[in-house]
Design a protein around this motif. Structure first.
Motif, mmCIF file in Angstrom:
data_model
loop_
_atom_site.group_PDB
_atom_site.id
_atom_site.type_symbol
_atom_site.label_atom_id
_atom_site.label_comp_id
_atom_site.label_asym_id
_atom_site.label_seq_id
_atom_site.Cartn_x
_atom_site.Cartn_y
_atom_site.Cartn_z
ATOM 1 N N ILE A 53 52.310 34.321 35.672
ATOM 2 C CA ILE A 53 53.101 35.119 36.437
ATOM 3 C C ILE A 53 52.236 36.263 37.391
ATOM 4 C CG2 ILE A 53 54.931 37.118 36.302
ATOM 5 C CD1 ILE A 53 56.138 35.297 33.853
ATOM 6 N N PHE A 54 51.638 36.911 36.187
ATOM 7 C CA PHE A 54 50.702 37.716 37.033
ATOM 8 C C PHE A 54 49.783 37.095 38.303
ATOM 9 C CE2 PHE A 54 50.913 40.341 32.755
ATOM 10 C CZ PHE A 54 51.889 40.899 33.165
ATOM 11 N N ASN A 55 49.251 36.165 37.990
ATOM 12 C CA ASN A 55 48.284 35.658 38.958
ATOM 13 C C ASN A 55 48.911 35.116 40.278
ATOM 14 O OD1 ASN A 55 45.754 35.942 37.443
ATOM 15 N ND2 ASN A 55 45.976 34.071 36.452
ATOM 16 N N SER A 56 50.453 35.043 39.803
ATOM 17 C CA SER A 56 50.894 34.470 41.076
ATOM 18 C C SER A 56 51.576 35.343 42.181
ATOM 19 C CB SER A 56 52.137 33.411 40.740
ATOM 20 O OG SER A 56 53.052 34.228 39.992
ATOM 21 N N LEU A 57 51.474 36.499 41.458
ATOM 22 C CA LEU A 57 52.324 37.852 41.955
ATOM 23 C C LEU A 57 51.817 38.064 43.599
ATOM 24 C CD1 LEU A 57 52.541 40.743 39.489
ATOM 25 C CD2 LEU A 57 54.534 39.369 40.659
ATOM 26 N N PRO A 58 50.460 38.130 43.869
ATOM 27 C CA PRO A 58 50.120 38.131 45.451
ATOM 28 C C PRO A 58 50.883 37.160 46.429
ATOM 29 C CG PRO A 58 48.137 37.700 44.089
ATOM 30 C CD PRO A 58 49.302 37.869 43.128
ATOM 31 N N MET A 59 50.597 35.797 45.636
ATOM 32 C CA MET A 59 51.310 34.721 46.478
ATOM 33 C C MET A 59 52.727 34.840 46.705
ATOM 34 S SD MET A 59 50.358 30.858 46.933
ATOM 35 C CE MET A 59 48.866 31.312 48.043
ATOM 36 N N VAL A 60 53.519 35.220 45.525
ATOM 37 C CA VAL A 60 54.784 35.270 45.500
ATOM 38 C C VAL A 60 55.404 36.507 46.455
ATOM 39 C CG1 VAL A 60 56.634 36.162 44.065
ATOM 40 C CG2 VAL A 60 55.152 34.473 43.065
ATOM 41 N N SER A 61 54.646 37.677 46.528
ATOM 42 C CA SER A 61 54.912 38.706 47.428
ATOM 43 C C SER A 61 54.716 38.417 48.770
ATOM 44 C CB SER A 61 54.138 40.157 47.041
ATOM 45 O OG SER A 61 53.908 40.210 45.581
ATOM 46 N N TYR A 62 53.710 37.693 49.065
ATOM 47 C CA TYR A 62 53.349 37.402 50.375
ATOM 48 C C TYR A 62 54.345 36.325 51.172
ATOM 49 C CZ TYR A 62 50.540 33.587 52.787
ATOM 50 O OH TYR A 62 50.003 32.686 53.544
ATOM 51 N N ILE A 63 54.781 35.403 50.079
ATOM 52 C CA ILE A 63 55.844 34.431 50.547
ATOM 53 C C ILE A 63 57.039 34.967 50.899
ATOM 54 C CG2 ILE A 63 56.954 32.296 49.671
ATOM 55 C CD1 ILE A 63 54.608 31.277 48.348
ATOM 56 N N ILE A 64 57.557 35.935 49.964
ATOM 57 C CA ILE A 64 58.813 36.563 50.230
ATOM 58 C C ILE A 64 59.097 37.112 51.381
ATOM 59 C CG2 ILE A 64 60.296 38.531 49.314
ATOM 60 C CD1 ILE A 64 59.430 38.253 46.329
ATOM 61 N N ILE A 65 58.054 38.006 51.785
ATOM 62 C CA ILE A 65 57.984 38.831 52.993
ATOM 63 C C ILE A 65 58.031 37.896 54.234
ATOM 64 C CG2 ILE A 65 57.214 40.799 54.370
ATOM 65 C CD1 ILE A 65 55.947 41.832 51.592
ATOM 66 N N LEU A 66 56.800 36.912 54.036
ATOM 67 C CA LEU A 66 56.831 36.119 55.378
ATOM 68 C C LEU A 66 57.770 35.154 55.525
ATOM 69 C CD1 LEU A 66 54.310 35.382 57.065
ATOM 70 C CD2 LEU A 66 53.714 33.719 55.607
ATOM 71 N N SER A 67 58.412 34.822 54.594
ATOM 72 C CA SER A 67 59.361 33.778 54.645
ATOM 73 C C SER A 67 60.811 34.089 55.221
ATOM 74 C CB SER A 67 59.741 32.614 53.465
ATOM 75 O OG SER A 67 60.207 33.567 52.579
ATOM 76 N N PHE A 68 60.947 35.439 54.848
ATOM 77 C CA PHE A 68 62.147 36.149 55.213
ATOM 78 C C PHE A 68 62.050 36.554 56.747
ATOM 79 C CE2 PHE A 68 66.238 37.808 55.059
ATOM 80 C CZ PHE A 68 66.771 37.080 54.220
ATOM 81 N N SER A 69 60.770 36.598 57.147
ATOM 82 C CA SER A 69 60.620 36.918 58.442
ATOM 83 C C SER A 69 61.107 35.863 59.480
ATOM 84 C CB SER A 69 59.067 37.162 58.930
ATOM 85 O OG SER A 69 58.843 37.110 60.287
ATOM 86 N N MET A 70 60.759 34.478 58.996
ATOM 87 C CA MET A 70 61.477 33.348 59.828
ATOM 88 C C MET A 70 62.754 33.157 59.670
ATOM 89 S SD MET A 70 59.781 29.490 59.602
ATOM 90 C CE MET A 70 60.205 28.184 60.850
ATOM 91 N N ASN A 71 63.072 33.341 58.362
ATOM 92 C CA ASN A 71 64.525 33.035 57.807
ATOM 93 C C ASN A 71 65.548 33.876 58.463
ATOM 94 O OD1 ASN A 71 66.428 31.966 56.232
ATOM 95 N ND2 ASN A 71 65.372 32.450 54.365
ATOM 96 N N PHE A 72 65.093 35.388 58.860
ATOM 97 C CA PHE A 72 66.145 36.398 59.369
ATOM 98 C C PHE A 72 66.282 35.870 60.676
ATOM 99 C CE2 PHE A 72 67.090 40.771 60.288
ATOM 100 C CZ PHE A 72 68.161 40.798 59.466
ATOM 101 N N ILE A 73 65.473 35.285 61.530
ATOM 102 C CA ILE A 73 65.763 35.019 62.757
ATOM 103 C C ILE A 73 66.661 33.692 62.752
ATOM 104 C CG2 ILE A 73 64.759 34.081 65.181
ATOM 105 C CD1 ILE A 73 62.651 36.126 64.908
ATOM 106 N N LEU A 74 66.325 32.788 62.205
ATOM 107 C CA LEU A 74 67.002 31.436 61.663
ATOM 108 C C LEU A 74 68.557 31.862 61.559
ATOM 109 C CD1 LEU A 74 66.357 28.622 62.287
ATOM 110 C CD2 LEU A 74 65.674 28.457 59.887
ATOM 111 N N TYR A 75 68.684 32.809 60.655
ATOM 112 C CA TYR A 75 69.881 33.035 59.970
ATOM 113 C C TYR A 75 70.648 33.866 60.923
ATOM 114 C CZ TYR A 75 73.238 35.096 56.701
ATOM 115 O OH TYR A 75 74.516 35.390 56.179
ATOM 116 N N ILE A 76 70.375 34.688 61.419
ATOM 117 C CA ILE A 76 71.097 35.856 62.158
ATOM 118 C C ILE A 76 71.457 35.380 63.530
ATOM 119 C CG2 ILE A 76 71.340 38.228 63.157
ATOM 120 C CD1 ILE A 76 71.685 38.124 60.101
ATOM 121 N N SER A 77 70.224 34.821 64.392
ATOM 122 C CA SER A 77 70.222 34.585 65.772
ATOM 123 C C SER A 77 70.255 33.049 66.017
ATOM 124 C CB SER A 77 69.049 35.237 66.258
ATOM 125 O OG SER A 77 68.824 36.559 65.980
#
Lengths: 296, 434
Positions: A9-33
């Motif tokens: 769990i700990f070793n995955s934290l940086p990748m988890v955090s980065y994927i959450i923010i990054l994927s929602f960047s793309m996801n947000f435009i896709l979902y709202i617009s």
């Protein structure tokens, strides 16, 4: 046993955090617009380079967490400004998803060209936040405190977005014009779709550049990170579903932990694991594990 | 004889005279005492060197250094009096390297190529050079043993200036045993591609030959050149295995990320001795106090700099132009390569009296000796002997990273004699050491 599970769990934290923010960047435009835009990957690249450059020159060796946070906020605002500018001058003229895909993919080359002009081709690093925040030992695992900082920022951003979307009147307007709503009806009811789209792009740009800025102290800023970012974001949306904040968070954990486990148990599969998870998801549930069949 | 007959007779005589005259001229040109004409236009030499991607940190300013090497040769009179024109492309990756080699040969019409830092690039271009392009090619690094043992076992055109993996591994093992003779357990990691597997296997074979009781408690291969890598799982596992020594072969941007993450997770404090092979590169971005690192004769700060070799004229120019001395052999290998070519062209011209073809230059390179930037070097079995190796400890001296306690590996320990296979040579190592 507990120590091993926690290490995953700990070793995955940086990748988890980065994927959450990054994927929602793309996801947000896709979902709202209802738009496909790959510009976020270019802004992610800019975010990484600008963070390293600004933090390095402003803070140097005298690292301070408030100073670094201020740099991150500035980088987030820069990302928002770039995204809005690109939308206003370029992306809003693209009428179909095929055009948007091709044009924004080409735009990535412009971003990497601009980076090359400004910073050259040698990767640059600013690792002070990562190194100077120290580490803690939890059940036999040494964990850099920066991992928790990064995860904290990711969770905070998702909570803030959730609050904005589900607890504010502006959020209602966004949801009304999203894939879950009806854009024509929303416009008829007085929702300013242009303003909604502009803000959506601004939020997406901010998230992308923050993802780049937060991950840069760990992995540095180098050419080609935008391609990796693009793939991980797209795979996360496939698995998590369009527009689902919970889906993005849980998928990030699934992909992050799966990669950490395979790195130790079957390293040859480490890079393939996200693709395998996405393939299985597409076969079993084409709309994503937490997604729903959309009207449009 | 009619007028028409007379006319035909005169035409025949004229044609015969013309043919005889031409033959005479040809015979005159073939006179061995007269030297063939040397073109006066610049000689085009192609460079395929990393300007971006994972390798760019290992050899920053590779393009500038290629230009400087060409300038150096031009100041020394060029190649057979022809000024060198360097045509430089970005190596990027194996596929791009193949495309660029094709472009250099077919479009740019270069006479020789220097390039390929990465083994993956070298392995990709070598077979095509031998079968299709047939042009003298000097690989700057591409150290994998597979190059001459599997991929092109009978090379004609491809040569290597950088060391091979056996040279590297012998240097690393002997230095490590000198630093920590009582080593019992080792963890070892490398990037997951041909070279990474090759170098780890060689290291393990040689270590077990010289010290059979050593145990490799953790061997791993991490993704190579992944953008934004996360090595936390590997680092945790290294620390959990509690080895006496960690030997790491991560390099370029992988190496920088590995170093940052290992430092943040406290690996350098937890493992008694770390040998991060490439930690002397990347402008100090991979350096930690007391860590063992490799350096090569190609390094601008290596002793030959002070010994009056061309390095002493060459490296100050690099420092002036780029602001840093080269920290990796490749930049100096470019000059070594050009000196080899200059000497090969001159030798071939002296012997044949003709401007040499690509095939003749390639043949002449074999067995050639030069005084290179890092001392006397010979091309033995398509492998240059030049890159001397040393291992030292990194130390930060007033903000600058320097190497201390350098252990220079003797020549007899780092060159596989042409009459031996690699395995036979490794078998003799313990006797040589005694």
């Amino acid at each position: 046993m507990l120590s091993t599970v926690l290490s995953y769990i700990f070793n995955s934290l940086p990748m988890v955090s980065y994927i959450i923010i990054l994927s929602f960047s793309m996801n947000f435009i896709l979902y709202i617009s209802s738009r496909v835009s790959l510009t976020f990957a270019g802004i992610y690249l800019v975010g990484a380079y600008v963070t390293v450059s600004w933090a390095g020159s402003l803070l140097g060796r005298s690292f301070s967490l408030p100073g670094f946070t201020a740099v991150l906020i500035a980088v987030g605002l820069l990302g928002a400004a770039i995204s809005i500018a690109v939308y206003g001058t370029f992306e809003r003229f693209l009428k179909t998803d095929v055009h948007r895909m091709i044009a924004t993919a080409s735009l990535l080359l412009v971003f990497s060209g601009a980076i090359k002009l400004k910073w050259g081709t040698t990767p640059i690093t600013y690792s002070a936040p990562f190194l100077k925040l120290g580490m803690v030992e939890i059940v036999g695992n040494v964990v850099p405190i920066y991992y928790f900082f990064m995860f904290g920022v990711a969770v905070f951003l998702m909570l803030a977005l959730g609050w904005f979307l589900y607890r504010t009147s502006w959020g209602l307007r966004f949801r009304a014009s999203s894939l879950d709503g009806d854009r024509t009806m929303a416009q008829a009811c007085g929702v300013n779709l242009n303003a909604v789209t502009l803000i959506t792009f601004g939020i997406s740009g901010m998230l992308a550049s923050l993802a780049g800025g937060l991950y840069a102290p760990i992995a540095g800023a180098s050419y080609g990170i935008e391609g990796n970012a693009l793939l991980l974001a797209a795979l996360t949306i496939i698995v998590g579903g369009v527009g689902s904040i919970g889906g993005a968070v849980l998928t990030a954990f699934i992909i992050g932990i799966a990669r950490v486990i395979t790195a130790v148990q079957a390293p040859m599969l480490e890079l393939a694991v996200p693709f395998l998870i996405a393939s299985v998801t597409l076969m079993v549930r084409p709309y994503g594990i937490w997604g729903k069949e959309l009207k449009h | 004889m009619s007028f028409r007959g007379l006319k035909s007779f005169i035409v025949c005589i004229a044609v015969a005279a013309l043919v005889m005259g031409s033959m005479g001229a040809i015979a005159g040109a073939a006179d061995p005492t007269e030297k063939g004409k040397i073109p006066t236009d610049p000689i085009k030499i192609g460079f395929v060197v990393p300007l971006s991607g994972v390798a760019a940190t290992l050899s920053p300013n590779a393009d500038v250094n290629a230009e400087l090497a060409a300038e150096y040769i031009n100041k020394e009179g060029g190649i057979l009096g022809r000024p060198v024109k360097a045509i430089i492309y970005d190596e990027k990756n194996a596929q791009t390297s193949v495309e660029l080699f094709g472009k250099l040969v077919e479009n740019d019409k270069v006479e020789a190529i220097l390039g390929c830092l990465s083994s993956s690039s070298g392995l990709a271009v070598a077979p095509k050079v031998e079968s299709e392009w047939k042009i003298p090619t000097l690989l700057l690094e591409s150290t994998t043993m597979a190059l001459f043992s599997k991929v092109i076992p009978n090379p004609k055109y491809v040569y290597r200036i950088g060391p091979d993996d056996v040279m590297q591994s012998i240097a690393h093992v002997t230095a490590l045993l000198k630093e920590k003779p009582d080593v019992k357990t080792i963890a070892i990691g490398a990037p997951d591609y041909e070279w990474g597997h090759d170098v780890v296997k060689r290291f393990q074979d040689i270590m077990l030959k010289l010290k059979p009781d050593v145990k490799f408690v953790y061997t791993f291969f991490h993704p190579f050149g992944e953008a934004g890598p996360n090595f936390a799982a590997y680092i945790t596992n290294v620390m959990q295995q509690k080895p006496d020594v960690y030997v790491g072969y991560s390099w370029g941007s992988d190496g920088v990320a590995w170093h940052n993450q290992a430092e943040a997770m406290g690996m350098y404090q937890k493992v008694p001795l770390v040998f991060d092979v490439f930690s002397g590169t990347a402008k100090g971005q991979m350096a930690s106090e007391g860590v063992l690192a490799e350096t090569r004769a190609g390094n601008g700060t290596f002793p030959p700099y002070a010994l009056g070799y061309p390095n002493s004229k060459f490296t100050p120019g690099i420092l002036e132009k780029t602001g840093v001395l080269p920290t990796y052999g490749m930049d100096i290998h470019m000059l070594t390569g050009l000196i080899y070519l200059k000497k090969a062209y001159e030798k071939a011209y002296d012997i044949t009296g003709q401007y040499p073809s690509a095939e003749v230059v390639a043949k002449t390179l074999d067995g050639l000796s030069i005084i290179g930037p890092d001392g006397i070097a010979c091309m033995i079995g398509h492998q240059s002997t030049s890159p001397g190796m040393a291992v030292g400890k990194l130390h930060n001296e007033k903000g600058k990273w320097v190497m201390r306690d350098m252990d220079l590996v003797p020549d007899y320990l780092r060159i596989v004699p042409p009459w031996m296979t690699v395995d036979q040579f490794i078998d003799t190592l313990d006797k040589l050491e005694k």
